[in-house]
Design a protein around this motif. Structure first.
Motif, PDB file in Angstrom:
ATOM      1  N   ALA A  24      72.508  72.121  47.391  1.00 63.47           N
ATOM      2  CA  ALA A  24      73.938  71.792  47.270  1.00 63.47           C
ATOM      3  C   ALA A  24      74.774  72.437  48.372  1.00 63.47           C
ATOM      4  O   ALA A  24      75.929  72.068  48.570  1.00 63.47           O
ATOM      5  CB  ALA A  24      74.456  72.216  45.899  1.00 63.47           C
ATOM      6  N   ASP A  25      74.207  73.432  49.073  1.00 65.73           N
ATOM      7  CA  ASP A  25      74.966  74.170  50.087  1.00 65.73           C
ATOM      8  C   ASP A  25      74.020  74.632  51.183  1.00 65.73           C
ATOM      9  O   ASP A  25      73.581  75.780  51.205  1.00 65.73           O
ATOM     10  CB  ASP A  25      75.676  75.363  49.433  1.00 65.73           C
ATOM     11  CG  ASP A  25      76.581  76.093  50.417  1.00 65.73           C
ATOM     12  OD1 ASP A  25      76.682  75.669  51.590  1.00 65.73           O
ATOM     13  OD2 ASP A  25      77.180  77.104  50.015  1.00 65.73           O
ATOM     14  N   VAL A  53      73.648  78.072  52.851  1.00 64.12           N
ATOM     15  CA  VAL A  53      73.024  79.215  52.169  1.00 64.12           C
ATOM     16  C   VAL A  53      71.518  79.077  52.355  1.00 64.12           C
ATOM     17  O   VAL A  53      70.879  78.224  51.745  1.00 64.12           O
ATOM     18  CB  VAL A  53      73.389  79.231  50.665  1.00 64.12           C
ATOM     19  CG1 VAL A  53      72.698  80.392  49.959  1.00 64.12           C
ATOM     20  CG2 VAL A  53      74.894  79.297  50.485  1.00 64.12           C
ATOM     21  N   GLU A 110      69.735  76.212  49.856  1.00 64.07           N
ATOM     22  CA  GLU A 110      70.264  75.687  48.601  1.00 64.07           C
ATOM     23  C   GLU A 110      70.613  74.214  48.820  1.00 64.07           C
ATOM     24  O   GLU A 110      71.423  73.899  49.693  1.00 64.07           O
ATOM     25  CB  GLU A 110      71.515  76.484  48.223  1.00 64.07           C
ATOM     26  CG  GLU A 110      72.273  75.942  47.028  1.00 64.07           C
ATOM     27  CD  GLU A 110      71.452  75.873  45.756  1.00 64.07           C
ATOM     28  OE1 GLU A 110      71.323  74.749  45.210  1.00 64.07           O
ATOM     29  OE2 GLU A 110      70.934  76.907  45.324  1.00 64.07           O
TER      30      GLU A 110
END
Length: 167
Positions: free
Chosen positions: A34-35, A38, A32
């Motif tokens: 943004a992260d 993950v 992901e």
């Protein structure tokens, strides 16, 4: 990743179950944007472009994401509907999984889209045993079992509809 589903229904996606001469499967590693904590493994593939057939999309996406063009495309193994959040929006996809074989095992990610460059970190060939033992997240979630069955029994006579996966 291409277009987004919506008014026209789910995004039409072709994916490739690519096997090498040793019956290993090629998976890409993504995360992901943004992260980055993950992360998951997934099969090469992506959305159809205007005028493309499912087969053409499968081969184009495979070439863009892996650099592999020496491919023998086989039958459609599975159909799956999935819906998941990624990069700040929800993706609704109607996915067809094609069996394919190659002798070309070196990968080059030369044709990634801007989003893919922000979210794909590499590729790896997996044996069935390695995939079954994997602790990482893999999509579709039953891939290890489906891959084992494919190696044991060969392709199904007609595409198998997998359970929808809504994340």
């Amino acid at each position: 990743m291409g277009g987004v589903g919506g008014v026209g229904g789910p995004r039409q996606v072709s994916r490739v179950i690519l096997l090498d001469p040793a019956d290993r499967i090629l998976l890409l590693h993504g995360f992901e944007p943004a992260d980055p904590g993950v992360d998951w493994w997934f099969t090469p593939g992506g959305g159809l472009e205007a005028g493309e057939s499912r087969e053409q999309a499968a081969l184009r996406e495979l070439a863009e994401e892996t650099g592999i063009t020496d491919v023998e495309l086989g039958p459609v193994l599975w159909h799956r509907y999935c819906s998941f959040p990624f990069d700040g929006r929800r993706w609704d996809q109607d996915e067809w999984y094609f069996l394919a074989r190659t002798r070309q095992t070196a990968t080059v990610m030369g044709g990634l889209t801007e989003l893919e460059r922000r979210s794909v970190t590499g590729a790896r060939w997996w044996t069935s045993e390695e995939l079954s033992a994997a602790r990482e997240t893999v999509y579709p979630t039953r891939l290890a079992e489906l891959f084992r069955k494919l190696l044991d029994e060969g392709p199904p006579g007609a595409p198998v509809v997998l359970a929808p996966e809504i994340v």
